[in-house]
Design a protein around this motif. Sequence first.
Motif, PDB file in Angstrom:
ATOM      1  N   MET A  67      18.034  11.678   0.221  1.00 18.00           N
ATOM      2  CA  MET A  67      19.355  11.162   0.584  1.00 18.00           C
ATOM      3  C   MET A  67      20.154  12.222   1.325  1.00 18.00           C
ATOM      4  O   MET A  67      20.859  11.962   2.294  1.00 18.00           O
ATOM      5  CB  MET A  67      20.078  10.764  -0.700  1.00 18.00           C
ATOM      6  CG  MET A  67      20.810   9.438  -0.624  1.00 18.00           C
ATOM      7  SD  MET A  67      19.919   8.189   0.329  1.00 18.00           S
ATOM      8  CE  MET A  67      21.282   7.372   1.100  1.00 18.00           C
ATOM      9  N   GLN A 103      19.172  14.470   3.305  1.00 20.58           N
ATOM     10  CA  GLN A 103      18.766  14.562   4.704  1.00 20.58           C
ATOM     11  C   GLN A 103      19.516  13.533   5.540  1.00 20.58           C
ATOM     12  O   GLN A 103      19.994  13.829   6.630  1.00 20.58           O
ATOM     13  CB  GLN A 103      17.255  14.351   4.729  1.00 20.58           C
ATOM     14  CG  GLN A 103      16.645  14.168   6.073  1.00 20.58           C
ATOM     15  CD  GLN A 103      15.336  13.407   5.949  1.00 20.58           C
ATOM     16  OE1 GLN A 103      14.916  13.010   4.859  1.00 20.58           O
ATOM     17  NE2 GLN A 103      14.677  13.196   7.077  1.00 20.58           N
ATOM     18  N   TYR A 104      19.647  12.330   4.997  1.00 26.24           N
ATOM     19  CA  TYR A 104      20.359  11.282   5.717  1.00 26.24           C
ATOM     20  C   TYR A 104      21.823  11.657   5.895  1.00 26.24           C
ATOM     21  O   TYR A 104      22.409  11.433   6.957  1.00 26.24           O
ATOM     22  CB  TYR A 104      20.250   9.948   4.961  1.00 26.24           C
ATOM     23  CG  TYR A 104      18.843   9.389   5.002  1.00 26.24           C
ATOM     24  CD1 TYR A 104      18.199   9.161   6.217  1.00 26.24           C
ATOM     25  CD2 TYR A 104      18.168   9.079   3.817  1.00 26.24           C
ATOM     26  CE1 TYR A 104      16.919   8.657   6.250  1.00 26.24           C
ATOM     27  CE2 TYR A 104      16.887   8.569   3.842  1.00 26.24           C
ATOM     28  CZ  TYR A 104      16.262   8.349   5.068  1.00 26.24           C
ATOM     29  OH  TYR A 104      15.007   7.842   5.107  1.00 26.24           O
ATOM     30  N   ARG A 142      23.068  14.544   6.126  1.00 26.72           N
ATOM     31  CA  ARG A 142      23.215  15.576   7.147  1.00 26.72           C
ATOM     32  C   ARG A 142      23.151  14.941   8.539  1.00 26.72           C
ATOM     33  O   ARG A 142      23.925  15.286   9.431  1.00 26.72           O
ATOM     34  CB  ARG A 142      22.098  16.605   6.967  1.00 26.72           C
ATOM     35  CG  ARG A 142      22.383  17.830   7.777  1.00 26.72           C
ATOM     36  CD  ARG A 142      21.526  19.021   7.404  1.00 26.72           C
ATOM     37  NE  ARG A 142      21.350  19.809   8.604  1.00 26.72           N
ATOM     38  CZ  ARG A 142      20.198  20.326   9.001  1.00 26.72           C
ATOM     39  NH1 ARG A 142      19.127  20.145   8.259  1.00 26.72           N
ATOM     40  NH2 ARG A 142      20.130  21.015  10.109  1.00 26.72           N
ATOM     41  N   MET A 143      22.231  13.981   8.663  1.00 23.84           N
ATOM     42  CA  MET A 143      22.125  13.280   9.942  1.00 23.84           C
ATOM     43  C   MET A 143      23.457  12.669  10.336  1.00 23.84           C
ATOM     44  O   MET A 143      23.968  12.868  11.441  1.00 23.84           O
ATOM     45  CB  MET A 143      21.088  12.163   9.829  1.00 23.84           C
ATOM     46  CG  MET A 143      19.699  12.563  10.192  1.00 23.84           C
ATOM     47  SD  MET A 143      18.517  11.342   9.625  1.00 23.84           S
ATOM     48  CE  MET A 143      19.056   9.889  10.460  1.00 23.84           C
ATOM     49  N   ILE A 144      24.032  11.944   9.358  1.00 25.32           N
ATOM     50  CA  ILE A 144      25.285  11.245   9.652  1.00 25.32           C
ATOM     51  C   ILE A 144      26.382  12.240   9.994  1.00 25.32           C
ATOM     52  O   ILE A 144      27.108  12.084  10.981  1.00 25.32           O
ATOM     53  CB  ILE A 144      25.702  10.362   8.451  1.00 25.32           C
ATOM     54  CG1 ILE A 144      24.656   9.275   8.242  1.00 25.32           C
ATOM     55  CG2 ILE A 144      27.081   9.770   8.666  1.00 25.32           C
ATOM     56  CD1 ILE A 144      24.915   8.383   7.053  1.00 25.32           C
ATOM     57  N   VAL A 193      26.222  15.337  11.141  1.00 22.69           N
ATOM     58  CA  VAL A 193      26.077  15.987  12.442  1.00 22.69           C
ATOM     59  C   VAL A 193      26.473  15.032  13.563  1.00 22.69           C
ATOM     60  O   VAL A 193      27.230  15.396  14.473  1.00 22.69           O
ATOM     61  CB  VAL A 193      24.627  16.476  12.627  1.00 22.69           C
ATOM     62  CG1 VAL A 193      24.414  16.936  14.066  1.00 22.69           C
ATOM     63  CG2 VAL A 193      24.314  17.601  11.660  1.00 22.69           C
ATOM     64  N   LEU A 194      26.001  13.821  13.450  1.00 21.86           N
ATOM     65  CA  LEU A 194      26.312  12.847  14.488  1.00 21.86           C
ATOM     66  C   LEU A 194      27.815  12.614  14.598  1.00 21.86           C
ATOM     67  O   LEU A 194      28.382  12.593  15.693  1.00 21.86           O
ATOM     68  CB  LEU A 194      25.624  11.522  14.163  1.00 21.86           C
ATOM     69  CG  LEU A 194      24.464  11.144  15.081  1.00 21.86           C
ATOM     70  CD1 LEU A 194      23.839   9.863  14.624  1.00 21.86           C
ATOM     71  CD2 LEU A 194      24.919  11.064  16.515  1.00 21.86           C
ATOM     72  N   VAL A 195      28.445  12.454  13.429  1.00 15.37           N
ATOM     73  CA  VAL A 195      29.874  12.162  13.432  1.00 15.37           C
ATOM     74  C   VAL A 195      30.639  13.329  14.033  1.00 15.37           C
ATOM     75  O   VAL A 195      31.546  13.139  14.847  1.00 15.37           O
ATOM     76  CB  VAL A 195      30.361  11.845  11.999  1.00 15.37           C
ATOM     77  CG1 VAL A 195      31.879  11.841  11.944  1.00 15.37           C
ATOM     78  CG2 VAL A 195      29.797  10.513  11.550  1.00 15.37           C
ATOM     79  N   ILE A 252      29.600  15.566  16.166  1.00 19.18           N
ATOM     80  CA  ILE A 252      29.400  15.631  17.609  1.00 19.18           C
ATOM     81  C   ILE A 252      30.213  14.555  18.320  1.00 19.18           C
ATOM     82  O   ILE A 252      30.868  14.806  19.339  1.00 19.18           O
ATOM     83  CB  ILE A 252      27.900  15.511  17.939  1.00 19.18           C
ATOM     84  CG1 ILE A 252      27.198  16.785  17.508  1.00 19.18           C
ATOM     85  CG2 ILE A 252      27.692  15.247  19.418  1.00 19.18           C
ATOM     86  CD1 ILE A 252      25.816  16.958  18.018  1.00 19.18           C
ATOM     87  N   SER A 253      30.245  13.372  17.747  1.00 23.46           N
ATOM     88  CA  SER A 253      31.020  12.292  18.350  1.00 23.46           C
ATOM     89  C   SER A 253      32.503  12.638  18.357  1.00 23.46           C
ATOM     90  O   SER A 253      33.207  12.406  19.345  1.00 23.46           O
ATOM     91  CB  SER A 253      30.828  10.991  17.574  1.00 23.46           C
ATOM     92  OG  SER A 253      29.482  10.718  17.438  1.00 23.46           O
ATOM     93  N   LEU A 254      32.924  13.185  17.244  1.00 20.18           N
ATOM     94  CA  LEU A 254      34.326  13.564  17.102  1.00 20.18           C
ATOM     95  C   LEU A 254      34.717  14.537  18.207  1.00 20.18           C
ATOM     96  O   LEU A 254      35.688  14.329  18.935  1.00 20.18           O
ATOM     97  CB  LEU A 254      34.518  14.218  15.724  1.00 20.18           C
ATOM     98  CG  LEU A 254      35.930  14.259  15.162  1.00 20.18           C
ATOM     99  CD1 LEU A 254      36.246  12.920  14.537  1.00 20.18           C
ATOM    100  CD2 LEU A 254      36.054  15.374  14.144  1.00 20.18           C
ATOM    101  N   SER A 280      33.110  15.147  20.953  1.00 24.70           N
ATOM    102  CA  SER A 280      32.959  14.514  22.252  1.00 24.70           C
ATOM    103  C   SER A 280      34.173  13.661  22.586  1.00 24.70           C
ATOM    104  O   SER A 280      34.724  13.740  23.696  1.00 24.70           O
ATOM    105  CB  SER A 280      31.679  13.690  22.237  1.00 24.70           C
ATOM    106  OG  SER A 280      31.784  12.606  23.094  1.00 24.70           O
ATOM    107  N   GLY A 281      34.611  12.858  21.620  1.00 20.44           N
ATOM    108  CA  GLY A 281      35.774  12.006  21.836  1.00 20.44           C
ATOM    109  C   GLY A 281      36.981  12.837  22.219  1.00 20.44           C
ATOM    110  O   GLY A 281      37.696  12.534  23.182  1.00 20.44           O
ATOM    111  N   GLY A 282      37.193  13.917  21.481  1.00 16.67           N
ATOM    112  CA  GLY A 282      38.339  14.781  21.747  1.00 16.67           C
ATOM    113  C   GLY A 282      38.282  15.377  23.137  1.00 16.67           C
ATOM    114  O   GLY A 282      39.247  15.309  23.912  1.00 16.67           O
TER     115      GLY A 282
END
Lengths: 195, 341, 180, 438, 203, 307
Positions: free
Chosen positions: C1, C3-4, C6-8, C10-12, C14-16, C18-20
């Motif tokens: 769990m 690992q999942y 961490r995936m979420i 990292v993605l969030v 990076i998106s954050l 990127s959005g900024g």
Amino acid sequence: MLKDLFFIIVSTVLVNNFVFSRFLGHCPFLGVSNKTETAVGMGMATTFVLTMTAVAAYFIQSFILEPFGLTPFLQIVSFILVIASLVQLVEMAVLKISPALYNAFGIYLPLITTNCIVMGVALLIPQKGYNLIESTIFGLGAGLGFTLALVLMSGIREELEFSDVPEALKGPAIVFITAGLLAMIFLGFTGLAPL
Amino acid sequence: MNLILIAALSMAGLSLVLASGLVIASIKFAVENDPRVDRVLEALPGANCGACGFPGCSGLAKAIVEGKAPVNACAVGGATVSQKVASIMGVSDVGSSEDKKIARVICQGGNKEAKLKSDYRGVKSCRAASLVNGGPKACSFACIGFGDCAKVCPFDAITMSDNGLPSIDEEKCTGCGLCVKECPKFVIALTPKKNEVHVRCRATMKGKDTRDVCSVGCIACKRCEKSCPFDAIHVVNNVAVIDYAKCRNCMKCVEVCPTGTISAAFAERKKAVIGDKCIGCTVCAKNCPTGAIQGELKKKHEVNLELCIGCSICEEKCPKNAITMVRAGQKQESIKACNTK
Amino acid sequence: MNQYMRMIVVLVIISLVSGGVLALSYEVTNPRIQEQTQQALQQAVLKVIPGAEKIQTVEKEGMTFYIGTDNQGNKKGIAFKTTGSGFSGPIEIMVGYAPREGKLTGIEILSMSETPGLGARIKEPDFTDQFKGKSVNDEFIPKKDVKVITGATISPTAVANAIKSSLAKVTKIFPVGGDF
Amino acid sequence: MLKTFRGGIHPPYNKDFTKHKPVEMAKIPDRVIIPMSQHVGAPCEPIVKVGDTVKKGQKIGEAKAFVSAPIHASISGRVSAVEPRPHPGGGMVVSVVIESDGKDEVFEDLKPPKPLDELTPDEIKSIIREAGIVGMGGAGFPTQVKLSPPPGKTIDTVIVNGAECEPYLTADHRLMVERPEDVVMGLEAVMKATGVENGYIAIEANKPDAIEAIKHAVEGKKGIQVVELATKYPQGGEKQLINAVTGREVPSGGLPMDVHVIVDNAGTCAAIATALKTGMPLVERITTVTGPGIKEPKNLLIRIGTPFSEIIEQCGGFQGEVGKVIMGGPMMGLAQSLLDVPAVKGTSGILILERKDVVLAEQSPCIRCAKCVDACPIHLLPTTLGKLAERSMWDEAEEYHALDCIECGCCAYVCPAHIPLTQLIRLAKNHIIASKKK
Amino acid sequence: MAQLVKDFLNGLWKENPTFRAVIGICSALAVTTAGQNGIAMGLALTFVLTCSSILVSLLRNIIPSKVRIPCYIIVIATFTTIVDLFMKAYFPPLYQVLGIFIPLIVVNCIVLWRAEGFASKASLPRAIADALGMGLGYTWAITLISLVREVLGSGTLFGINVMGGATHWVIMMLPPGAFLVMGILVGIMNMISRKPVKKTHCH
Amino acid sequence: MEEYKLITTSSPHIHSGESVQKIMFNVAGALLLPAAAGIYFFGLRALILIITTVLAAVLTEAIFQKLRGKSVTIWDGSAVVTGILLALNLPPGLPLWMAVVGAAVAISLGKQVYGGLGMNPFNPALIGRVFLMISFPVQMTTWINPVDGTTGATPLQIMKMQGVSTDYARLFLGNIGGSMGETSALLIILGGLYLLYKGYIEWRIPVFYLGTVAILSALLGRDPLFELLSGGLMLGAFFMATDMVTSPISKLGKIIFGLGAGIFTVIIRFYGGYPEGVSFSILLMNAFTPVINRYTVPRIYGEVKAK
């Protein structure tokens, strides 16, 4: 209304075929057009994803980007994010639900993320101001047009195996030339159902 | 500032939803996949020659993992590949590299040597020609010479000579056997790589009939049979046959064959060289079938190169490993080097 | 769990970021983009209304009109956009109209995707200039009172038809001889 | 409208060389070479040794397997060799060589069996087997095997193949004109052996005299009909014949018995009649020696095992520069390279072409004219098969039904590009079968 | 240093994305109607490619491998949007011509191919050298295509009339011309290097 | 037996005597009929145009084959046929250098890049024509009226623009503007019938092609006879759609080919931007041909349906 939808289909499949006149989706067009069977599989998979993407793009655009005024700068990022996840989701779902279907076209799914037709369709939908149904049809038409291009090309390429193509033109070169001739033929449809 | 916040938050939200969706999906739709298939596939040569009988290397990889094929099923890859595959599969390798076989052409009836019986026109394929009155060559056992074997070889090991015979590059040949299957006249056979002497004819007609149609055919004169010190060659059904297990590459038969049917690299025939470790135990001299080794007890023995036939019995028998077999063509320096090893 | 998670995460993140970053670069470029768009529009309008220096935007009966005035505030003419369906897609045209004289003051092709070297030549002054001073009551029939381009009839026809049909509407809003 | 099938070609028939020439008895040869394999199935084992004396009709090769047929001496004399000899079908086959003693004595054990009316079906079958009768159209399938369908398969129709669609050949034609009652008797025997009520004798329309003679011979016979067929090649192909006469289609990969039909060649029927009348096994046959390259074209009654060279000599030798010697007709015959090969049970003709008649045009690229597709009587795509074979794509060739090809030669005959389509497909078939055996 | 030069040259010729690897051709065909378009598109891609490669190379040890593709895509998309915005702001006529193909850099195979295939495994300097090489390789390739099409199709070279009054070949401005020129150029490149192209897949 | 050096080949041992060369020169011969009409109506310039395209086509073929180091096969007549066909598809007044470009493109891009005769997916002459049509639209649509030599429009253009039909007799005889070989329906039909009689073309393609156009025209409220007689339809249906190399091999495939070409022709003529759609339709069906071939493999004798 119905006429408009029909025009969208005609336009995307024939007149403004995404491969031959909009220059989109060439990587898979070159890559998987050597056998008719794979071409049909890839075409089906792409059409499926395209239709779903069109719907998703429509919703994202009208419920997230538009209301918050994010369109100019978040469109690209959010669309690609959605496409990538969608493709992966579809791939996993198909593999689990119907392994037979997965064998038929599942292997092409990962290739679709970087198929620019998908992104192109997503970006064109807001530009054209289509509503939900029109968007869906647009995605479907784009997929069918892509499939048509792929199937035609694969048929010719299968015949090419029996041909004596000059050494230097073997591989992508002859495919480009053939695509050029096909594009030339598709120009015959210009002016049809103007959109 | 407000806009930046909204943007960042919407992006974060979007990716959170999507990522969680993916995570849930990957848990829900998890499918077992044997990763060993990919690893085995990577270990295989990837020539997709089909010699194993499975559809390409990926087919074999799947079959090996499913236990439907042995780890050494790939003849092409040989010992190294089967060892790798065995280690992936966690079993001990059963194959050994000793009996490595390669393909050899067993007919020398090229355009110059073999007569034609008719003027064949049509598809330039051996098999197709063989279906037309048994082929154009007067000897019905002869190589037809259109190169079906060369076409089918996945390793480019076979080339057709100007004389209309295939020549096999022994280094490139992997022993996959596709050419053997392809040849309609059965003039290619898998033979042990270590064997150097071969009877290159399989015409079973009477000697006279063979001579009529081919200048290099076996005429069943039995001289080879008589000359062989190891009882390794016999004339069976009008053609000489070598027992590869018994043959020691001495090339004695090559010397006596009147038609040149038996071939070997005679110029490179091996010779025994006795090194300094020799203690003069006379074992070699006693075992030499031609009496080529002479010497007194407790003194270093000498080889009579004229008589030595390169059978390497002395090398095996020598208790001190003092004897080395050296190719006749090799230079003196290398012989010296061997001497001092 | 884990690992999942961490995936979420990292993605969030990076998106954050990127959005900024994107919002920031938007804020930087946006004024300039607006300015560019405005400029382009203004240029087109000024081109079809000779003598105009300033623009005033008016919404009437669902249509947008750009009223061109000179530096003294004298109204010089009206400009409006219309779209024709050409050989291979829509043709966007800016039309200049002088109600008092009942004449066109010029047209400008804003965007089109006609065949280069053929239909695309509707962009050239050779073609567009003929509309300058043309009466709104003319027939706008190609080969009759509208010159066409050799080898391409459809694109000029599309332009002529688009202008004619939009004029029918526009002349009702701003009748010939009337003021605006 | 004459009965026929879809596809096929109309080559020049060239039957005028021999069509009006009555069958001549050939000289008894000084030596015969009798191969132990003259039929489809397992070869016979020789049961004589060098030095043995044999008489005409004496069995010299024993058929051990079910699908096989025994072989008999065709002349009386001394066995001089039992060894591999060139076979007209290609390759070397163990053959018994008999030197004639000039007496032509008949083997004394041979006796005429009971009249046909009194024989049981099993007796008829065993007579046919013992007489070594095989299909005499060329393929050489043992006749008795056809007559013994495996349990579950029923036969309701027997067709006598008198089409003789191969150009040049007139052996069956002359046989039907000269000995129509033998053909009919053979058919009756087959019908009785299989318990069938329905018999057809199918003849191409270009042999009106044969039709006339056979019609005369069947007068008053119950259940036997003469069918006139359109003149078209390969009308005499088993599958085409069945289709034309009965409208049935032999399933792909199947046999005529799968559609309840037996097809026997007219020559085969005559051989059955001979065995029933005299007890003499199959030791001689009618062969058409013809073509522009022979001085005196003839229909000859020859002994099995007579070398080609001797037969050619009896017809006056070659005329002009010889190009090809073909066993059989020009469409499906086998080109020979040696003239000391013997005539066998399936040698329906020996065709000699002059060198100038041999078509050796350069091959040019396929222009996809589809003439081969229209000509193929099996409705295959010969052009596609040819392309696949040229590129060694055997699996794909099998998907395109290469194995159904009957090698009739129509595709190569019509091909304007001179592509050896028939040979290419034959090559593909050979490959596919070889890989299946593995 | 030699390694860096080699990495840089690799993209320019040996593994030229357009002519040798034959990927990312959608834009290479779509926008190549005039020389300046080719240069502009090439530079835009080079910018995105270089920036993405830098970031991917820097982050290569942080990103979990399972989500690396989505992460790369977001990175690429971000830089693409930046190019998009700046082009809109400062070069509006060019932006109008290049149109949708600027946003589509995000799915241009070249970028993901180098990010995934090279930058994610290489040190920062090498990643930069490779990205620049690839980007400029792409740039010269599509500029060449553009020039051929421009000269034949509108008789100009970078907008300057070079063909006099000769008749223009309209087809060169249209999609078929793009395909044909591309095919013939790839054929010529094959002839020069005497080796048929080996097909590389999108990623 | 060395005194007999016999020839061995696989069966069959006889041949119909048909050859590619014979077919090509027969087609070329049949094409001379419409060509003669063109020369009659448009005079010397038409003759010069034909000679130019034929020479350019043959020369391109020879140069290409020389460059590739292959044997030169210009005598098989296929380049001659392409040359004549191309000329028949061009306006009689086209500048000669454009005709040369068209012929060169037809032979090089349409045929030789695929390895030459028999391997081209598209009809080379049509490739040449469409290439010119798109490259030089102005010159390719400048039609000359027969006899007086003034420029004018083709009956189809007149129909499309002004909705005016042209007299049947003129259409039938060919006294109209248009490409030089497509004006006289009479001579085209005669040439086509000759080829049908010789068995060099298959009746299914022209019949289904023309039939589809006629029926669709009637259904859509146009004059079927006018549609049949005007434009390049006759020439296309008899001489170009029937090209062996680029049309399907099975009978069913040929029917589908004819139907498809008919439908596309009508679509382009009635709704498209171009007044004429024959070239595009035939080329499009050429592109479909491999797919059609794949899915119209005839049922073989005795084939049992797979379960």
